[in-house]
Design an enzyme around this catalytic site. Structure first.
Site, PDB file in Angstrom:
ATOM      1  N   ASP A 182       1.969  -5.474  29.257  1.00 50.77           N
ATOM      2  CA  ASP A 182       1.155  -5.764  28.665  1.00 50.77           C
ATOM      3  C   ASP A 182       0.550  -5.290  27.754  1.00 50.77           C
ATOM      4  O   ASP A 182      -0.889  -4.762  26.540  1.00 50.77           O
ATOM      5  CB  ASP A 182      -0.346  -6.106  29.986  1.00 50.77           C
ATOM      6  CG  ASP A 182      -0.545  -4.123  30.225  1.00 50.77           C
ATOM      7  OD1 ASP A 182       0.485  -3.542  29.911  1.00 50.77           O
ATOM      8  OD2 ASP A 182      -1.117  -4.112  31.032  1.00 50.77           O
ATOM      9  N   ARG A 201     -12.588   2.572   7.418  1.00 51.20           N
ATOM     10  CA  ARG A 201     -13.439   1.258   6.966  1.00 51.20           C
ATOM     11  C   ARG A 201     -14.551   1.126   7.780  1.00 51.20           C
ATOM     12  O   ARG A 201     -16.048   0.882   6.538  1.00 51.20           O
ATOM     13  CB  ARG A 201     -13.250   0.430   6.574  1.00 51.20           C
ATOM     14  CG  ARG A 201     -11.410   0.208   5.817  1.00 51.20           C
ATOM     15  CD  ARG A 201     -10.958  -0.638   4.984  1.00 51.20           C
ATOM     16  NE  ARG A 201      -9.849  -0.681   6.347  1.00 51.20           N
ATOM     17  CZ  ARG A 201      -8.612  -2.028   6.389  1.00 51.20           C
ATOM     18  NH1 ARG A 201      -8.960  -2.326   5.779  1.00 51.20           N
ATOM     19  NH2 ARG A 201      -8.218  -2.155   7.206  1.00 51.20           N
ATOM     20  N   GLN A 202     -15.198   1.618   8.521  1.00 52.32           N
ATOM     21  CA  GLN A 202     -16.522   1.274   8.923  1.00 52.32           C
ATOM     22  C   GLN A 202     -16.983   3.050   9.132  1.00 52.32           C
ATOM     23  O   GLN A 202     -16.379   3.548  10.599  1.00 52.32           O
ATOM     24  CB  GLN A 202     -16.205   0.384  10.716  1.00 52.32           C
ATOM     25  CG  GLN A 202     -17.641   0.550  11.424  1.00 52.32           C
ATOM     26  CD  GLN A 202     -18.905  -0.323  10.480  1.00 52.32           C
ATOM     27  OE1 GLN A 202     -18.236  -0.804  10.549  1.00 52.32           O
ATOM     28  NE2 GLN A 202     -20.110   0.553  11.448  1.00 52.32           N
ATOM     29  N   HIS A 205     -10.031   6.651   4.065  1.00 53.39           N
ATOM     30  CA  HIS A 205     -11.110   6.408   4.309  1.00 53.39           C
ATOM     31  C   HIS A 205     -11.856   6.989   2.758  1.00 53.39           C
ATOM     32  O   HIS A 205     -12.158   6.355   1.715  1.00 53.39           O
ATOM     33  CB  HIS A 205     -11.188   5.019   4.508  1.00 53.39           C
ATOM     34  CG  HIS A 205     -11.621   3.891   3.695  1.00 53.39           C
ATOM     35  ND1 HIS A 205     -10.424   3.878   2.398  1.00 53.39           N
ATOM     36  CD2 HIS A 205     -13.142   3.362   3.797  1.00 53.39           C
ATOM     37  CE1 HIS A 205     -11.282   2.553   1.988  1.00 53.39           C
ATOM     38  NE2 HIS A 205     -12.816   2.769   2.675  1.00 53.39           N
ATOM     39  N   ASP A 246     -11.445   0.112  -7.352  1.00 52.53           N
ATOM     40  CA  ASP A 246     -13.028   0.166  -6.805  1.00 52.53           C
ATOM     41  C   ASP A 246     -13.108   1.149  -7.262  1.00 52.53           C
ATOM     42  O   ASP A 246     -11.929   2.820  -7.400  1.00 52.53           O
ATOM     43  CB  ASP A 246     -13.533  -0.146  -5.403  1.00 52.53           C
ATOM     44  CG  ASP A 246     -12.434   0.427  -4.347  1.00 52.53           C
ATOM     45  OD1 ASP A 246     -11.984   1.276  -4.782  1.00 52.53           O
ATOM     46  OD2 ASP A 246     -11.731  -0.067  -3.692  1.00 52.53           O
ATOM     47  N   LYS A 257     -15.616  -3.552  -7.898  1.00 54.80           N
ATOM     48  CA  LYS A 257     -15.806  -4.414  -6.985  1.00 54.80           C
ATOM     49  C   LYS A 257     -16.351  -4.590  -6.073  1.00 54.80           C
ATOM     50  O   LYS A 257     -16.551  -3.688  -5.334  1.00 54.80           O
ATOM     51  CB  LYS A 257     -14.038  -3.812  -6.230  1.00 54.80           C
ATOM     52  CG  LYS A 257     -13.600  -4.713  -4.802  1.00 54.80           C
ATOM     53  CD  LYS A 257     -12.916  -4.352  -4.238  1.00 54.80           C
ATOM     54  CE  LYS A 257     -13.123  -3.756  -2.728  1.00 54.80           C
ATOM     55  NZ  LYS A 257     -12.033  -3.295  -2.000  1.00 54.80           N
ATOM     56  N   ARG A 283     -16.958  -6.618  -1.481  1.00 50.82           N
ATOM     57  CA  ARG A 283     -16.312  -7.421  -1.363  1.00 50.82           C
ATOM     58  C   ARG A 283     -17.512  -8.727  -0.463  1.00 50.82           C
ATOM     59  O   ARG A 283     -18.656  -7.952  -0.366  1.00 50.82           O
ATOM     60  CB  ARG A 283     -16.169  -5.748   0.011  1.00 50.82           C
ATOM     61  CG  ARG A 283     -15.379  -7.011   1.427  1.00 50.82           C
ATOM     62  CD  ARG A 283     -14.855  -6.241   2.413  1.00 50.82           C
ATOM     63  NE  ARG A 283     -13.528  -4.916   1.267  1.00 50.82           N
ATOM     64  CZ  ARG A 283     -12.660  -5.880   1.229  1.00 50.82           C
ATOM     65  NH1 ARG A 283     -12.440  -7.221   1.329  1.00 50.82           N
ATOM     66  NH2 ARG A 283     -11.501  -5.235   1.175  1.00 50.82           N
ATOM     67  N   ASP A 319      -4.604   2.068  -4.882  1.00 46.29           N
ATOM     68  CA  ASP A 319      -5.479   2.154  -3.759  1.00 46.29           C
ATOM     69  C   ASP A 319      -5.259   2.774  -2.552  1.00 46.29           C
ATOM     70  O   ASP A 319      -4.022   2.677  -2.370  1.00 46.29           O
ATOM     71  CB  ASP A 319      -5.698   0.581  -3.478  1.00 46.29           C
ATOM     72  CG  ASP A 319      -7.329   0.433  -2.957  1.00 46.29           C
ATOM     73  OD1 ASP A 319      -7.741   1.723  -2.574  1.00 46.29           O
ATOM     74  OD2 ASP A 319      -8.023  -0.201  -3.209  1.00 46.29           O
TER      75      ASP A 319
HETATM   76  C1  R5P Z   1     -11.323  -0.058   0.395  1.00 52.52           C
HETATM   77  O1  R5P Z   1     -12.321  -0.181  -0.266  1.00 52.52           O
HETATM   78  C2  R5P Z   1     -10.126   0.033   0.396  1.00 52.52           C
HETATM   79  O2  R5P Z   1      -9.693   1.205  -0.034  1.00 52.52           O
HETATM   80  C3  R5P Z   1      -9.193  -0.420  -0.295  1.00 52.52           C
HETATM   81  O3  R5P Z   1      -9.030  -1.454  -1.640  1.00 52.52           O
HETATM   82  C4  R5P Z   1      -8.653  -2.306   1.025  1.00 52.52           C
HETATM   83  O4  R5P Z   1      -8.983  -1.843   2.033  1.00 52.52           O
HETATM   84  C5  R5P Z   1      -7.533  -3.283   0.487  1.00 52.52           C
HETATM   85  O5  R5P Z   1      -8.296  -3.737   1.285  1.00 52.52           O
HETATM   86  P1  R5P Z   1      -7.811  -5.081   1.291  1.00 52.52           P
HETATM   87  O6  R5P Z   1      -6.283  -5.506   0.702  1.00 52.52           O
HETATM   88  O7  R5P Z   1      -7.626  -6.072   1.905  1.00 52.52           O
HETATM   89  O8  R5P Z   1      -8.410  -6.029   0.008  1.00 52.52           O
END
Ligand code: R5P
Length: 292
Positions: A36, A95-96, A128, A167, A190, A192, A216
Site C-alpha cells: 500500500d 511552494r506553499q 523555494h 520570474d 510571471k 501564475r 529556474d
Molecule cells: C515557482 O515560483 C518556481 O520557481 C517555478 O517557476 C515553478 O515551480 C515551475 O513550475 P512549472 O514548471 O509547473 O511552471
C-alpha cells in the site's frame, strides 16, 4: 566529521558519492515498501555514539519519502546515534511557503518541526523561498547549486550569452549562474493563472541574437519554462538552453520543451531524472566538511 552516511531511497547514489568525497562509511539499511506504499526501515549499522548523516529528498511520492526520512531520523536516535545531520537536497512542499488565507497549513513548516525532533542540523539546496530556513529551530543551511549550473553552461563558450530567470523568484539563481559564466542576467515577469498555467509578460530584455540560458529552481509542469522560451523566441533569441536545480518533471514536459526549440535542458541530481547530469555531491560534501 560524520562517521556514517545513510542514503534514503531517493538519494542512494548521491549518498555513496558524498560518502566517498567526505571519506565516511556508508551506512547499511533496509528500506522496503509495503504493497500500500507504507515504508519499512531498518538500520543495520551500529550507530551508538556515532555521528550520522541522512540524505533524502522529499520528492515524489512526497508523503512516503517524508515519512521514510522521519522514520530514519527517529530510528537513528532510538539506536543511540550521538549526532544526526539531515540533508534534504530537494525540499518538497516548499511552494506553499506562507499563509495566504486564514487557517491554511504551511507544510514546509510542519515538515521542519518534525525533522528537528530527531536532528541536530539541517541542509538543503536552493529552497523555494529563503524564509523557509527560518522555520527550523536547529542550525539550518541553504546550499547554492547555481555555480554547478554555471560551470556546465560555461563549457558551451556561447557568444553573447544572457542568463534569464523566468520570474522574480529565479533572480538569485540567474545571478549565480551568470556570475560563473561572466555574462549579464535578468528575469521576466510571471503571473501564475493556475496549476501548470502561467502568463509571462515581456520586460525590457534585449533578446535579439542572444544565446539565452533560462534557469529556474524547479521545472515541474514546464509551463513556466515553455512560456519564457516562447516570449524570448518571439523577441529574436538565437538559441535557448535551460537549467534547473530540481527536476520535478510532471508528464512528458522534457520532450515538449525540446520540440518547442530548447537546445539543451539540464538539471542536478537533487532528484533523479532523465536530465540529472550534474551532481551536487561536492556541494554537500564541502558543506559537511566545513561544519566540522
Ligand atoms: C515557482 O515560483 C518556481 O520557481 C517555478 O517557476 C515553478 O515551480 C515551475 O513550475 P512549472 O514548471 O509547473 O511552471
Amino acid at each position: 566529521m560524520g562517521e556514517i552516511i545513510f542514503g534514503g531511497s531517493t538519494c542512494q547514489s548521491l549518498a555513496r558519492e558524498v560518502a566517498g568525497e567526505v571519506g565516511c562509511g556508508l551506512g547499511k539499511l533496509t528500506i522496503k515498501w509495503f504493497p500500500d506504499g507504507e515504508r519499512y526501515v531498518r538500520i543495520e549499522s551500529d550507530v551508538k555514539g556515532k555521528d550520522c548523516i541522512v540524505i533524502q529528498s522529499t520528492s515524489r511520492p512526497q508523503d512516503a519519502n517524508i515519512m521514510e526520512l522521519l522514520q530514519l531520523l527517529d530510528t537513528l536516535k532510538e539506536n543511540g546515534a550521538a549526532n544526526v545531520v539531515t540533508v534534504v537536497p530537494y525540499f518538497g512542499y516548499g511552494r506553499q511557503d506562507k499563509v495566504f488565507n486564514p487557517g491554511e497549513n504551511v507544510p514546509s513548516k510542519t515538515i521542519a518541526k518534525h525533522i528537528e525532533l530527531n536532528s541536530d542540523a539541517f541542509y538543503t539546496i536552493n529552497v523555494h523561498q529563503k524564509h523557509i530556513m527560518d522555520f527550523f529551530k536547529i542550525p539550518a543551511t541553504e546550499l547554492d547549486a547555481s555555480p554547478i549550473l554555471g560551470e556546465y553552461f560555461k563549457t558551451y563558450k556561447l557568444e553573447s550569452p544572457v542568463v534569464i530567470g523566468p520570474d522574480e523568484g529565479a533572480e538569485r539563481l540567474a545571478k549565480g549562474v551568470a556570475k560563473v559564466i561572466g555574462c549579464p542576467f535578468d528575469y521576466l515577469q510571471k503571473t501564475r493563472l493556475g496549476p501548470g498555467k502561467v502568463e509571462t509578460k515581456p520586460k525590457n530584455i534585449d533578446a535579439k541574437g542572444k544565446n539565452i540560458i533560462i534557469v529556474d529552481d524547479i521545472i515541474d509542469s514546464g509551463g513556466t519554462m515553455a512560456e519564457a522560451m516562447k516570449m524570448l523566441q518571439s523577441r529574436g533569441a538565437a538559441s535557448i538552453l535551460m537549467g534547473t536545480v530540481h527536476p520535478v518533471l510532471t508528464g512528458n514536459i522534457i520532450a515538449r520543451l525540446f520540440s518547442d526549440g530548447a537546445a539543451d535542458i539540464v538539471a542536478t541530481n537533487t532528484i533523479n531524472s532523465q536530465i540529472s547530469y550534474l551532481t551536487v555531491s561536492a556541494l554537500i560534501a564541502e558543506a559537511l566538511r566545513a561544519s566540522q
